[in-house]
Scaffold this motif. Structure first.
Motif, PDB file in Angstrom:
ATOM      1  N   TRP A   1      34.239 -40.410 -16.323  1.00  0.00           N
ATOM      2  CA  TRP A   1      34.733 -41.366 -17.318  1.00  0.00           C
ATOM      3  C   TRP A   1      33.884 -41.314 -18.579  1.00  0.00           C
ATOM      4  O   TRP A   1      34.400 -41.350 -19.698  1.00  0.00           O
ATOM      5  N   LEU A   2      32.569 -41.228 -18.425  1.00  0.00           N
ATOM      6  CA  LEU A   2      31.673 -41.182 -19.575  1.00  0.00           C
ATOM      7  C   LEU A   2      31.882 -39.914 -20.399  1.00  0.00           C
ATOM      8  O   LEU A   2      31.706 -39.925 -21.621  1.00  0.00           O
ATOM      9  N   GLN A   3      32.273 -38.843 -19.748  1.00  0.00           N
ATOM     10  CA  GLN A   3      32.579 -37.610 -20.470  1.00  0.00           C
ATOM     11  C   GLN A   3      33.738 -37.840 -21.441  1.00  0.00           C
ATOM     12  O   GLN A   3      33.691 -37.420 -22.599  1.00  0.00           O
ATOM     13  N   GLN A   4      34.755 -38.539 -20.960  1.00  0.00           N
ATOM     14  CA  GLN A   4      35.896 -38.853 -21.812  1.00  0.00           C
ATOM     15  C   GLN A   4      35.508 -39.857 -22.894  1.00  0.00           C
ATOM     16  O   GLN A   4      35.929 -39.759 -24.049  1.00  0.00           O
ATOM     17  N   GLU A   5      34.673 -40.826 -22.516  1.00  0.00           N
ATOM     18  CA  GLU A   5      34.244 -41.858 -23.460  1.00  0.00           C
ATOM     19  C   GLU A   5      33.383 -41.264 -24.572  1.00  0.00           C
ATOM     20  O   GLU A   5      33.445 -41.716 -25.720  1.00  0.00           O
ATOM     21  N   ALA A   6      32.587 -40.271 -24.244  1.00  0.00           N
ATOM     22  CA  ALA A   6      31.741 -39.620 -25.247  1.00  0.00           C
ATOM     23  C   ALA A   6      32.593 -38.998 -26.346  1.00  0.00           C
ATOM     24  O   ALA A   6      32.216 -39.010 -27.526  1.00  0.00           O
ATOM     25  N   GLN A   7      33.736 -38.467 -25.961  1.00  0.00           N
ATOM     26  CA  GLN A   7      34.639 -37.887 -26.951  1.00  0.00           C
ATOM     27  C   GLN A   7      35.261 -38.972 -27.824  1.00  0.00           C
ATOM     28  O   GLN A   7      35.370 -38.821 -29.040  1.00  0.00           O
ATOM     29  N   LYS A   8      35.651 -40.095 -27.194  1.00  0.00           N
ATOM     30  CA  LYS A   8      36.301 -41.175 -27.932  1.00  0.00           C
ATOM     31  C   LYS A   8      35.355 -41.845 -28.924  1.00  0.00           C
ATOM     32  O   LYS A   8      35.714 -42.105 -30.063  1.00  0.00           O
ATOM     33  N   GLN A   9      34.142 -42.151 -28.457  1.00  0.00           N
ATOM     34  CA  GLN A   9      33.197 -42.888 -29.301  1.00  0.00           C
ATOM     35  C   GLN A   9      32.248 -41.959 -30.063  1.00  0.00           C
ATOM     36  O   GLN A   9      31.383 -42.444 -30.801  1.00  0.00           O
ATOM     37  N   GLN A  10      32.413 -40.654 -29.854  1.00  0.00           N
ATOM     38  CA  GLN A  10      31.610 -39.665 -30.568  1.00  0.00           C
ATOM     39  C   GLN A  10      30.106 -39.872 -30.347  1.00  0.00           C
ATOM     40  O   GLN A  10      29.328 -40.024 -31.284  1.00  0.00           O
ATOM     41  N   PHE A  11      29.732 -39.896 -29.058  1.00  0.00           N
ATOM     42  CA  PHE A  11      28.306 -39.939 -28.758  1.00  0.00           C
ATOM     43  C   PHE A  11      27.943 -38.781 -27.833  1.00  0.00           C
ATOM     44  O   PHE A  11      28.810 -38.143 -27.237  1.00  0.00           O
ATOM     45  N   ALA A  12      26.660 -38.507 -27.749  1.00  0.00           N
ATOM     46  CA  ALA A  12      26.138 -37.492 -26.844  1.00  0.00           C
ATOM     47  C   ALA A  12      25.445 -38.198 -25.689  1.00  0.00           C
ATOM     48  O   ALA A  12      24.849 -39.263 -25.874  1.00  0.00           O
ATOM     49  N   ILE A  13      25.521 -37.631 -24.497  1.00  0.00           N
ATOM     50  CA  ILE A  13      24.918 -38.280 -23.330  1.00  0.00           C
ATOM     51  C   ILE A  13      24.147 -37.273 -22.497  1.00  0.00           C
ATOM     52  O   ILE A  13      24.618 -36.156 -22.262  1.00  0.00           O
ATOM     53  N   ASP A  14      22.960 -37.655 -22.093  1.00  0.00           N
ATOM     54  CA  ASP A  14      22.117 -36.858 -21.218  1.00  0.00           C
ATOM     55  C   ASP A  14      21.866 -37.638 -19.933  1.00  0.00           C
ATOM     56  O   ASP A  14      21.915 -38.872 -19.929  1.00  0.00           O
ATOM     57  N   TYR A  15      21.558 -36.908 -18.841  1.00  0.00           N
ATOM     58  CA  TYR A  15      21.332 -37.537 -17.555  1.00  0.00           C
ATOM     59  C   TYR A  15      19.959 -37.157 -17.002  1.00  0.00           C
ATOM     60  O   TYR A  15      19.528 -36.014 -17.136  1.00  0.00           O
ATOM     61  N   ILE A  16      19.300 -38.133 -16.378  1.00  0.00           N
ATOM     62  CA  ILE A  16      18.066 -37.879 -15.649  1.00  0.00           C
ATOM     63  C   ILE A  16      18.188 -38.513 -14.266  1.00  0.00           C
ATOM     64  O   ILE A  16      19.026 -39.397 -14.050  1.00  0.00           O
ATOM     65  N   GLU A  17      17.338 -38.063 -13.329  1.00  0.00           N
ATOM     66  CA  GLU A  17      17.396 -38.562 -11.959  1.00  0.00           C
ATOM     67  C   GLU A  17      16.132 -39.299 -11.540  1.00  0.00           C
ATOM     68  O   GLU A  17      16.088 -39.904 -10.468  1.00  0.00           O
ATOM     69  N   THR A  18      15.074 -39.220 -12.352  1.00  0.00           N
ATOM     70  CA  THR A  18      13.839 -39.952 -12.104  1.00  0.00           C
ATOM     71  C   THR A  18      13.343 -40.499 -13.443  1.00  0.00           C
ATOM     72  O   THR A  18      13.858 -40.124 -14.504  1.00  0.00           O
ATOM     73  N   THR A  19      12.317 -41.330 -13.383  1.00  0.00           N
ATOM     74  CA  THR A  19      11.738 -41.875 -14.615  1.00  0.00           C
ATOM     75  C   THR A  19      10.562 -41.037 -15.109  1.00  0.00           C
ATOM     76  O   THR A  19       9.883 -41.422 -16.062  1.00  0.00           O
ATOM     77  N   ASP A  20      10.313 -39.896 -14.489  1.00  0.00           N
ATOM     78  CA  ASP A  20       9.127 -39.087 -14.802  1.00  0.00           C
ATOM     79  C   ASP A  20       9.041 -38.694 -16.271  1.00  0.00           C
ATOM     80  O   ASP A  20       7.940 -38.575 -16.821  1.00  0.00           O
ATOM     81  N   SER A  21      10.176 -38.452 -16.907  1.00  0.00           N
ATOM     82  CA  SER A  21      10.175 -37.967 -18.290  1.00  0.00           C
ATOM     83  C   SER A  21      10.149 -39.089 -19.326  1.00  0.00           C
ATOM     84  O   SER A  21      10.057 -38.822 -20.528  1.00  0.00           O
ATOM     85  N   ILE A  22      10.223 -40.339 -18.874  1.00  0.00           N
ATOM     86  CA  ILE A  22      10.346 -41.454 -19.823  1.00  0.00           C
ATOM     87  C   ILE A  22       9.001 -41.801 -20.448  1.00  0.00           C
ATOM     88  O   ILE A  22       8.058 -42.218 -19.762  1.00  0.00           O
ATOM     89  N   ASN A  23       8.918 -41.579 -21.746  1.00  0.00           N
ATOM     90  CA  ASN A  23       7.794 -42.038 -22.561  1.00  0.00           C
ATOM     91  C   ASN A  23       8.349 -42.321 -23.956  1.00  0.00           C
ATOM     92  O   ASN A  23       9.561 -42.203 -24.188  1.00  0.00           O
ATOM     93  N   ALA A  24       7.503 -42.703 -24.882  1.00  0.00           N
ATOM     94  CA  ALA A  24       7.977 -43.089 -26.214  1.00  0.00           C
ATOM     95  C   ALA A  24       8.670 -41.934 -26.925  1.00  0.00           C
ATOM     96  O   ALA A  24       9.742 -42.115 -27.515  1.00  0.00           O
ATOM     97  N   ALA A  25       8.084 -40.765 -26.885  1.00  0.00           N
ATOM     98  CA  ALA A  25       8.682 -39.617 -27.573  1.00  0.00           C
ATOM     99  C   ALA A  25      10.056 -39.301 -27.006  1.00  0.00           C
ATOM    100  O   ALA A  25      10.973 -38.909 -27.745  1.00  0.00           O
ATOM    101  N   PHE A  26      10.211 -39.470 -25.705  1.00  0.00           N
ATOM    102  CA  PHE A  26      11.488 -39.186 -25.054  1.00  0.00           C
ATOM    103  C   PHE A  26      12.536 -40.238 -25.427  1.00  0.00           C
ATOM    104  O   PHE A  26      13.649 -39.911 -25.842  1.00  0.00           O
ATOM    105  N   LEU A  27      12.186 -41.522 -25.312  1.00  0.00           N
ATOM    106  CA  LEU A  27      13.162 -42.572 -25.589  1.00  0.00           C
ATOM    107  C   LEU A  27      13.536 -42.659 -27.060  1.00  0.00           C
ATOM    108  O   LEU A  27      14.615 -43.158 -27.390  1.00  0.00           O
ATOM    109  N   ASP A  28      12.675 -42.186 -27.934  1.00  0.00           N
ATOM    110  CA  ASP A  28      12.976 -42.229 -29.365  1.00  0.00           C
ATOM    111  C   ASP A  28      14.237 -41.445 -29.721  1.00  0.00           C
ATOM    112  O   ASP A  28      14.825 -41.658 -30.788  1.00  0.00           O
ATOM    113  N   ARG A  29      14.675 -40.581 -28.836  1.00  0.00           N
ATOM    114  CA  ARG A  29      15.843 -39.753 -29.106  1.00  0.00           C
ATOM    115  C   ARG A  29      17.151 -40.486 -28.850  1.00  0.00           C
ATOM    116  O   ARG A  29      18.220 -40.001 -29.216  1.00  0.00           O
ATOM    117  N   TYR A  30      17.070 -41.670 -28.202  1.00  0.00           N
ATOM    118  CA  TYR A  30      18.274 -42.330 -27.729  1.00  0.00           C
ATOM    119  C   TYR A  30      18.437 -43.729 -28.312  1.00  0.00           C
ATOM    120  O   TYR A  30      17.473 -44.411 -28.637  1.00  0.00           O
TER     121      TYR A  30
END
Length: 259
Positions: free
Chosen positions: A53-82
């Protein structure tokens, strides 16, 4: 999904990098980060339906979406992109210390919007992890107490009709086969309740009840635009027009691309 996409997904997972498998806008209006546990157990079908559903929604609302499975990559530099963080299927425990402190600051300071489903209110001691006190307060000062393991269908009533996330949502709608968490107290005194479940409509009936039972709410004591949607167990939710309208509205609102 093509073999090439499957291979890319596998490689990204092995490298601990976010997946970019959904439809991406050529020039996205905003970027969304979604987290879902690897595997997901009984919730895997919900996550699969959500991603489709989000794949279709990304097209409608013109956004990009990335997925992660753990919080290991979450820091300020990472979240600043979203601009939006979607807690699609991930509990409020087993976060790294860096992820906790970064997420807390970004929510308190309004640096990212947040949408959480179902497991985001699984607050307590689970799998050897202590409860995250800040997250409990963020969710309205609640602690998970019980749930309906045999599932019940029930009617959800909208309370905050004028809230942007409730635009074009009927005043009441039915949710099929949900677990309906019970907490040690209602979050109502500490949050803005947008919708609640009418426990008298449970089918089959259940003795596991709260009385006042909010199921969609926003914490307006922080600067971030945020919305918790309790429902998030069954993939058929993405066939429920009221539910998908709420999620559609929430993404636009949390990203600040709509008022």
């Amino acid at each position: 999904m093509t073999r090439l996409v499957l291979l890319i997904s596998l490689l990204l997972g092995l490298m601990g990098l976010p997946e970019r498998l959904s439809a991406q806008a050529d020039r996205p209006n905003f970027r969304v980060l979604a987290i879902a546990e690897k595997g997901g157990g009984v919730h895997a079908p919900f996550v699969a339906a959500a991603r489709k559903w989000l794949q279709q929604e990304a097209q409608k609302q013109q956004f990009a979406i990335d997925y992660i499975e753990t919080t290991d990559s979450i820091n300020a530099a990472f979240l600043d992109r979203y601009q939006v963080f979607i807690q699609l299927n991930y509990p409020p425990y087993n976060w790294t210390d860096t992820a906790k402190s970064t997420f807390t600051r970004y929510i308190q300071d309004g640096k990212i919007g947040w949408i959480g489903f179902h497991h985001a209110s699984l607050l307590g001691e689970f799998d050897g992890f202590a409860m995250w006190p800040w997250f409990s307060e963020f969710m309205g000062g609640i602690r998970y107490k019980n749930y309906i393991p045999t599932f019940s269908t029930a009617t959800v009533s909208v309370e905050a009709r004028q809230h942007p996330c409730m635009k074009n949502v009927p005043m009441s709608f039915v949710v099929q086969n949900e677990e309906w968490y019970v907490y040690d107290r209602s979050p109502r005194p500490n949050v803005n309740v947008l919708a609640s479940v009418d426990e008298s409509t449970y089918k089959p009936s259940s003795t596991i009840k709260m009385g006042d039972h909010p199921v969609i709410w926003s914490n307006e004591r922080v600067k971030a635009r945020n919305l918790y949607i309790f429902m998030g167990h069954h993939p058929d939710l993405f066939r429920n027009g009221a539910f998908t309208t709420i999620v559609h509205n929430a993404i636009g609102w949390a990203s600040r691309s709509m008022n």
